[in-house]
Design a protein around this motif. Structure first.
Motif, PDB file in Angstrom:
ATOM      1  N   LEU A  31       0.818  -1.213   0.000  1.00  0.00           N
ATOM      2  CA  LEU A  31       0.000   0.000   0.000  1.00  0.00           C
ATOM      3  C   LEU A  31       0.848   1.258   0.000  1.00  0.00           C
ATOM      4  O   LEU A  31       0.350   2.340  -0.284  1.00  0.00           O
ATOM      5  CB  LEU A  31      -0.919   0.023   1.232  1.00  0.00           C
ATOM      6  CG  LEU A  31      -1.951  -1.090   1.320  1.00  0.00           C
ATOM      7  CD1 LEU A  31      -2.665  -1.028   2.667  1.00  0.00           C
ATOM      8  CD2 LEU A  31      -2.944  -1.021   0.181  1.00  0.00           C
ATOM      9  N   ASP A  32       2.125   1.109   0.349  1.00  0.00           N
ATOM     10  CA  ASP A  32       3.018   2.261   0.405  1.00  0.00           C
ATOM     11  C   ASP A  32       3.085   2.953  -0.946  1.00  0.00           C
ATOM     12  O   ASP A  32       3.170   2.320  -1.985  1.00  0.00           O
ATOM     13  CB  ASP A  32       4.432   1.851   0.831  1.00  0.00           C
ATOM     14  CG  ASP A  32       4.492   1.475   2.295  1.00  0.00           C
ATOM     15  OD1 ASP A  32       3.561   1.842   3.032  1.00  0.00           O
ATOM     16  OD2 ASP A  32       5.468   0.834   2.690  1.00  0.00           O
ATOM     17  N   VAL A  39       7.451  10.209   4.910  1.00  0.00           N
ATOM     18  CA  VAL A  39       6.958   9.469   6.066  1.00  0.00           C
ATOM     19  C   VAL A  39       8.006   8.456   6.502  1.00  0.00           C
ATOM     20  O   VAL A  39       8.309   8.332   7.702  1.00  0.00           O
ATOM     21  CB  VAL A  39       5.610   8.772   5.750  1.00  0.00           C
ATOM     22  CG1 VAL A  39       5.170   7.884   6.896  1.00  0.00           C
ATOM     23  CG2 VAL A  39       4.541   9.803   5.419  1.00  0.00           C
ATOM     24  N   ASP A  40       8.578   7.731   5.562  1.00  0.00           N
ATOM     25  CA  ASP A  40       9.636   6.774   5.882  1.00  0.00           C
ATOM     26  C   ASP A  40      10.819   7.480   6.537  1.00  0.00           C
ATOM     27  O   ASP A  40      11.372   6.983   7.530  1.00  0.00           O
ATOM     28  CB  ASP A  40      10.115   6.044   4.626  1.00  0.00           C
ATOM     29  CG  ASP A  40       9.084   5.081   4.065  1.00  0.00           C
ATOM     30  OD1 ASP A  40       8.183   4.666   4.829  1.00  0.00           O
ATOM     31  OD2 ASP A  40       9.182   4.753   2.879  1.00  0.00           O
ATOM     32  N   ALA A  42      10.759  10.229   8.248  1.00  0.00           N
ATOM     33  CA  ALA A  42      10.368  10.655   9.596  1.00  0.00           C
ATOM     34  C   ALA A  42      10.443   9.477  10.571  1.00  0.00           C
ATOM     35  O   ALA A  42      10.906   9.637  11.709  1.00  0.00           O
ATOM     36  CB  ALA A  42       8.962  11.245   9.577  1.00  0.00           C
ATOM     37  N   TRP A  43       9.986   8.292  10.136  1.00  0.00           N
ATOM     38  CA  TRP A  43      10.057   7.108  11.004  1.00  0.00           C
ATOM     39  C   TRP A  43      11.504   6.728  11.285  1.00  0.00           C
ATOM     40  O   TRP A  43      11.840   6.306  12.395  1.00  0.00           O
ATOM     41  CB  TRP A  43       9.306   5.933  10.377  1.00  0.00           C
ATOM     42  CG  TRP A  43       7.843   5.960  10.701  1.00  0.00           C
ATOM     43  CD1 TRP A  43       6.819   6.119   9.816  1.00  0.00           C
ATOM     44  CD2 TRP A  43       7.240   5.843  11.987  1.00  0.00           C
ATOM     45  NE1 TRP A  43       5.623   6.109  10.479  1.00  0.00           N
ATOM     46  CE2 TRP A  43       5.850   5.940  11.816  1.00  0.00           C
ATOM     47  CE3 TRP A  43       7.737   5.671  13.276  1.00  0.00           C
ATOM     48  CZ2 TRP A  43       4.950   5.865  12.887  1.00  0.00           C
ATOM     49  CZ3 TRP A  43       6.835   5.594  14.343  1.00  0.00           C
ATOM     50  CH2 TRP A  43       5.468   5.687  14.132  1.00  0.00           C
ATOM     51  N   ILE A  44      12.371   6.879  10.308  1.00  0.00           N
ATOM     52  CA  ILE A  44      13.792   6.584  10.516  1.00  0.00           C
ATOM     53  C   ILE A  44      14.361   7.529  11.565  1.00  0.00           C
ATOM     54  O   ILE A  44      15.096   7.103  12.468  1.00  0.00           O
ATOM     55  CB  ILE A  44      14.568   6.673   9.186  1.00  0.00           C
ATOM     56  CG1 ILE A  44      14.193   5.497   8.289  1.00  0.00           C
ATOM     57  CG2 ILE A  44      16.071   6.719   9.441  1.00  0.00           C
ATOM     58  CD1 ILE A  44      14.695   5.603   6.851  1.00  0.00           C
ATOM     59  N   GLN A  45      14.004   8.786  11.485  1.00  0.00           N
ATOM     60  CA  GLN A  45      14.484   9.757  12.478  1.00  0.00           C
ATOM     61  C   GLN A  45      13.992   9.401  13.876  1.00  0.00           C
ATOM     62  O   GLN A  45      14.748   9.489  14.848  1.00  0.00           O
ATOM     63  CB  GLN A  45      14.049  11.171  12.098  1.00  0.00           C
ATOM     64  CG  GLN A  45      14.772  11.719  10.892  1.00  0.00           C
ATOM     65  CD  GLN A  45      14.256  13.091  10.470  1.00  0.00           C
ATOM     66  OE1 GLN A  45      13.286  13.599  11.009  1.00  0.00           O
ATOM     67  NE2 GLN A  45      14.927  13.671   9.484  1.00  0.00           N
ATOM     68  N   VAL A  46      12.726   9.007  13.991  1.00  0.00           N
ATOM     69  CA  VAL A  46      12.177   8.608  15.289  1.00  0.00           C
ATOM     70  C   VAL A  46      12.924   7.387  15.825  1.00  0.00           C
ATOM     71  O   VAL A  46      13.327   7.349  16.997  1.00  0.00           O
ATOM     72  CB  VAL A  46      10.660   8.309  15.184  1.00  0.00           C
ATOM     73  CG1 VAL A  46      10.137   7.639  16.438  1.00  0.00           C
ATOM     74  CG2 VAL A  46       9.888   9.588  14.910  1.00  0.00           C
TER      75      VAL A  46
END
Length: 75
Positions: A31-32, A39-40, A42-46
């Motif tokens: 679905l990506d 978004v990816d 941002a998740w890597i940064q988190v």
């Protein structure tokens, strides 16, 4: 409902839990959208930030068993 989807739904019960999880992951990943690269990132940064907190000792890790016990107490 398309025949392919009917076949999958009829046969999913023959899969192991691991196979079902893998299938679910593949479906969700499909679905990506390429436009959601931010978004990816941002998740890597988190993830990197949380790892740094764990690595430095700023936060303590919590086991999955501890989390389940806490949830069961709260329910």
């Amino acid at each position: 409902m398309p025949d392919k989807m009917k076949w999958i739904l009829e046969n999913i019960k023959t899969l192991s839990s691991h196979e079902k999880a893998t299938l679910a992951h593949c479906l969700i990943s499909s679905l990506d959208d390429a436009n959601e690269k931010h978004v990816d990132e941002a998740w890597i940064q988190v993830a990197e930030s949380r790892f740094a907190q764990l690595d430095s000792g700023a936060v303590k890790p919590v086991s999955w068993e501890e989390i389940k016990l806490k949830l069961n107490r709260e329910l």
